[in-house]
Design a protein around this motif. Structure first.
Motif, short mmCIF file in Angstrom:
data_model
loop_
_atom_site.label_atom_id
_atom_site.label_comp_id
_atom_site.label_asym_id
_atom_site.label_seq_id
_atom_site.Cartn_x
_atom_site.Cartn_y
_atom_site.Cartn_z
N LYS A 31 -30.14 -2.96 -49.17
CA LYS A 31 -30.12 -2.03 -50.30
C LYS A 31 -29.74 -0.63 -49.85
O LYS A 31 -28.96 0.06 -50.51
CB LYS A 31 -31.49 -2.01 -51.00
CG LYS A 31 -31.81 -3.26 -51.79
CD LYS A 31 -33.20 -3.18 -52.42
CE LYS A 31 -33.51 -4.45 -53.22
NZ LYS A 31 -34.89 -4.43 -53.79
N LEU A 42 -26.07 -0.53 -49.17
CA LEU A 42 -25.30 -0.55 -50.43
C LEU A 42 -25.22 0.86 -51.03
O LEU A 42 -24.15 1.31 -51.45
CB LEU A 42 -25.97 -1.52 -51.40
CG LEU A 42 -25.41 -1.56 -52.83
CD1 LEU A 42 -23.93 -1.91 -52.83
CD2 LEU A 42 -26.21 -2.56 -53.67
N PHE A 95 -32.53 -0.04 -58.87
CA PHE A 95 -31.43 -0.87 -59.35
C PHE A 95 -31.86 -1.54 -60.66
O PHE A 95 -33.01 -1.97 -60.79
CB PHE A 95 -31.07 -1.96 -58.33
CG PHE A 95 -30.63 -1.41 -57.00
CD1 PHE A 95 -29.29 -1.16 -56.74
CD2 PHE A 95 -31.56 -1.16 -55.99
CE1 PHE A 95 -28.89 -0.66 -55.51
CE2 PHE A 95 -31.17 -0.66 -54.76
CZ PHE A 95 -29.83 -0.41 -54.53
N THR A 147 -28.65 -7.62 -56.53
CA THR A 147 -29.35 -6.60 -55.74
C THR A 147 -30.82 -6.96 -55.56
O THR A 147 -31.45 -6.55 -54.57
CB THR A 147 -29.25 -5.22 -56.41
OG1 THR A 147 -29.75 -5.31 -57.76
CG2 THR A 147 -27.81 -4.75 -56.45
N ASP A 151 -25.60 -6.96 -59.94
CA ASP A 151 -25.02 -7.47 -58.70
C ASP A 151 -24.33 -6.32 -57.97
O ASP A 151 -24.17 -5.21 -58.51
CB ASP A 151 -24.08 -8.63 -58.94
CG ASP A 151 -22.92 -8.29 -59.87
OD1 ASP A 151 -22.52 -7.10 -59.92
OD2 ASP A 151 -22.42 -9.19 -60.55
N ILE A 152 -23.91 -6.56 -56.74
CA ILE A 152 -23.31 -5.52 -55.91
C ILE A 152 -22.04 -4.98 -56.55
O ILE A 152 -21.80 -3.76 -56.57
CB ILE A 152 -23.02 -6.09 -54.50
CG1 ILE A 152 -24.34 -6.35 -53.77
CG2 ILE A 152 -22.13 -5.14 -53.70
CD1 ILE A 152 -24.20 -7.06 -52.44
N TYR A 170 -22.77 -2.62 -59.51
CA TYR A 170 -23.44 -1.39 -59.09
C TYR A 170 -22.47 -0.44 -58.38
O TYR A 170 -22.45 0.77 -58.65
CB TYR A 170 -24.61 -1.71 -58.16
CG TYR A 170 -25.20 -0.47 -57.51
CD1 TYR A 170 -26.08 0.34 -58.20
CD2 TYR A 170 -24.84 -0.11 -56.20
CE1 TYR A 170 -26.60 1.49 -57.62
CE2 TYR A 170 -25.36 1.04 -55.61
CZ TYR A 170 -26.24 1.84 -56.32
OH TYR A 170 -26.74 2.98 -55.73
#
Length: 610
Positions: free
Chosen positions: A122, A125, A77, A114, A82-83, A86
């Motif tokens: 992770k 995600l 990452f 992240t 951030d989520i 991504y």
């Protein structure tokens, strides 16, 4: 119909031959599990199929228009990501599907960085984003690493229902059994395909190796006859004689089958006093997240504990507290004076990539004590499959799995009597895990392991501690399978209690209420006093099947020591060593005999209730 053809590929990585003229075909709908010892190129194969690496020779041919999705072992990452940035708004996935997957996987704060996510979060995600794509082939490298029980079960069901093609590298043997229909074994640069799940593969591999050995015996027999013929003075004057000599040369040059090497582990007993590790009213939190709340526990000598729980519940934090690397918020953890802790963390400690492999071990100990006596760091490395060439190579040339194996070697070289093992399956191959399980079962000391590998826990644990994520710990006896059965029974009893507590509508009279109360009391009393059905736990069953042989071996060892004592009656130094060894073996035999009495008594009582 083949959709991917791996044709005569060769690959050299870090000076080591990974593939040597290897071929394999992938058919539509295959669910393939890739197995082999660390360093054989399992992850490299996935990268080549994904197009991220190329073979040195040969080619990988993919069907036109084939869409491939790839989840690597260690996703990277960007710093500060951030989520949301991504996973969403990238154009290669439908945002609504990604959001749906994230919510189902328990990820709701899309603005979270992240960098702050746990290993399991992770992994969730990356799965949420990747599984929202349109693909024909899914490549998974260690998909169960860091995932908890609920997520592993979800992924199992998803892959079983998925109609496309899956290639995956995983150490999880239950996962392989439940998902795969083919196994691809990588061994000594070659590829071997088996139309079976993991259990079937073990049988087919044994049959293949036996056939190879039979062919080798036949080759050696024919070669001996041909060499005898050649010694009698053949001059190769005729066409037949020349052809026979050429055949003999071909037999001489043929390669014998290579057996897979396995890691060799043994342990030496280290003295342990009465006091082990004691937790007294320990509490620990991170912000609003409670890990332990007023928890007390005394670890027993030679106990085997498995710690489980959902991602983020604090299992690794508990291990770090036991290792003395973190302190509780309140309460105390007391460690006995004779306790020596070896800690195998989930993420291996930082290794200097420029340091030589042998120097890494020598920094821990020049010589390591084993049952066979003291051995050098180099000899220990060879037992862990590090050849002399690898020993003097920099650590940076090792694969991820080989680094993990080196880290494990370093922990075991400390001769600890308490082993704290956090997710041993991450990056360790199945053969090494199997050897580690055998080692832990014979290890004289305490083992505490955090693992989501159900097969591993079934083999090594005699007690399961489940963290619920809110500071509470629930205890279960036995291994992982025993834990599942006990949990199912507890849930059923709880549900029955709820049903019994509901009063039938319209029954408001005092008499009716009293009858209901009596019925509930009777049901409760019956449950409390009902005879419990006896049965062996998973580990007890295995122990019962082998304990006779173990007792016989100890008795044989005592007899051998007795003969040695008679032969060394005048050698005071040797006699002292033999008498000490005799005492240890006698103690082990007494303990085994007591255990034999218990297990046989239990077996008789189980038989009587049938």
């Amino acid at each position: 119909m083949n959709i991917i053809n791996i044709e005569h590929i060769s690959k050299i990585y870090g000076g080591k031959t990974i593939y040597d003229d290897a071929s394999f075909g992938v058919q539509q709908g295959d669910k393939i599990g890739i197995v082999g010892i660390n360093g054989t190129g399992k992850s490299t194969l996935l990268k080549m199929v994904a197009g991220e690496e190329m073979p040195d020779k040969g080619q990988i041919v993919r069907q036109n228009g084939l869409k491939i999705a790839y989840i690597p072992q260690n996703p990277v990452f960007s710093e500060g990501t951030d989520i949301r940035s991504y996973a969403l708004g990238n154009g290669d996935t439908e945002d609504w599907q990604v959001e749906s997957n994230l919510m189902e996987f328990g990820i709701t704060d899309f603005d979270q960085k992240t960098d702050a996510l746990s290993g399991g979060q992770k992994r969730r995600l990356v799965l949420a984003k990747t599984l929202a794509k349109d693909f024909d082939v899914l490549l998974l490298d260690e998909p169960t690493n860091h995932l908890d029980e609920a997520m592993i079960n979800w992924l199992e069901e998803y892959l079983r229902a998925y109609r496309g093609t899956v290639l995956m590298v995983t150490h999880d043997r239950y996962f392989l059994d439940r998902v795969t229909n083919r196994i691809l074994e990588i061994s000594h640069g070659k590829m071997y395909g088996y139309d079976a799940d993991y259990s079937g593969f073990l049988e087919l591999k044994a049959a293949r190796e036996e056939m190879e050995l039979a062919s080798e015996r036949k080759r050696q027999s024919i070669l001996r006859m041909e060499m005898e013929w050649a010694k009698r003075g053949c001059r190769a004057r005729t066409t037949k004689q020349r052809a026979r000599l050429e055949r003999m040369e071909a037999l001489k040059n043929a390669q014998a089958p290579q057996a897979d090497q396995t890691v060799e582990l043994d342990s030496v007993e280290t003295r342990m006093g009465k006091k082990t590790i004691e937790l007294h009213r320990v509490s620990k939190s991170y912000g609003e997240k409670r890990i332990l709340q007023d928890y007390s526990y005394i670890v027993l000598r030679n106990q085997r504990i498995g710690i489980i729980g959902p991602n983020g519940c604090g299992k690794s934090t508990v291990m770090r507290m036991l290792a003395g690397l973190e302190q509780p918020d309140s309460g105390k953890i007391e460690v006995g004076e004779t306790i020596r802790i070896g800690y195998f963390a989930q993420e291996e400690q930082h290794m200097n990539d420029t340091q030589r492999v042998i120097d890494y071990v020598k920094d821990i100990a020049e010589y390591i004590t084993t049952r066979d006596g003291k051995i050098s760091a180099s000899a220990l490395l060879e037992r862990f499959l590090f050849t002399p060439d690898m020993q003097y190579a920099p650590i940076g040339k090792l694969s991820g799995g080989e680094k993990r194996r080196l880290y494990l070697l370093g922990v075991l070289a400390e001769n600890a009597n308490v082993l704290l093992i956090d997710e041993p399956g991450n990056n360790l191959d199945i053969p090494t895990l199997t050897i580690l399980e055998d080692y832990l079962n014979s290890f004289v000391g305490i083992v505490i392991a955090v693992s989501h590998d159900r097969y591993f826990l079934d083999n090594i644990a005699d007690r399961i501690l489940e963290l619920d994520g809110d500071g509470h710990v629930v205890q279960y006896e036995g291994g992982y399978t025993d834990y599942l059965e006990s949990k199912k029974k507890r849930k059923l009893i709880t549900e029955n209690d709820v049903v019994r507590q509901k009063i039938t509508p319209g029954s408001d009279s005092g008499a009716e209420q009293e009858r209901n109360n009596n019925a509930k009391k009777g049901a409760k009393d019956w449950r409390q006093h009902a005879p419990q059905k006896l049965k062996f736990s998973y580990k007890e069953q295995r122990e019962y099947e082998t304990i006779d042989d173990e007792i016989a071996a100890l008795e044989g060892k005592l007899e051998k020591i007795g003969r040695q004592i008679d032969a060394n009656a005048t050698n005071s130094v040797k006699l002292k060593e033999l008498l000490e060894e005799q005492e240890k073996v006698q103690t082990s035999l007494d303990e085994k005999t007591e255990r034999w009495v218990y297990l046989n008594d239990l077996a008789e009582r189980i038989a009587e209730q049938r």
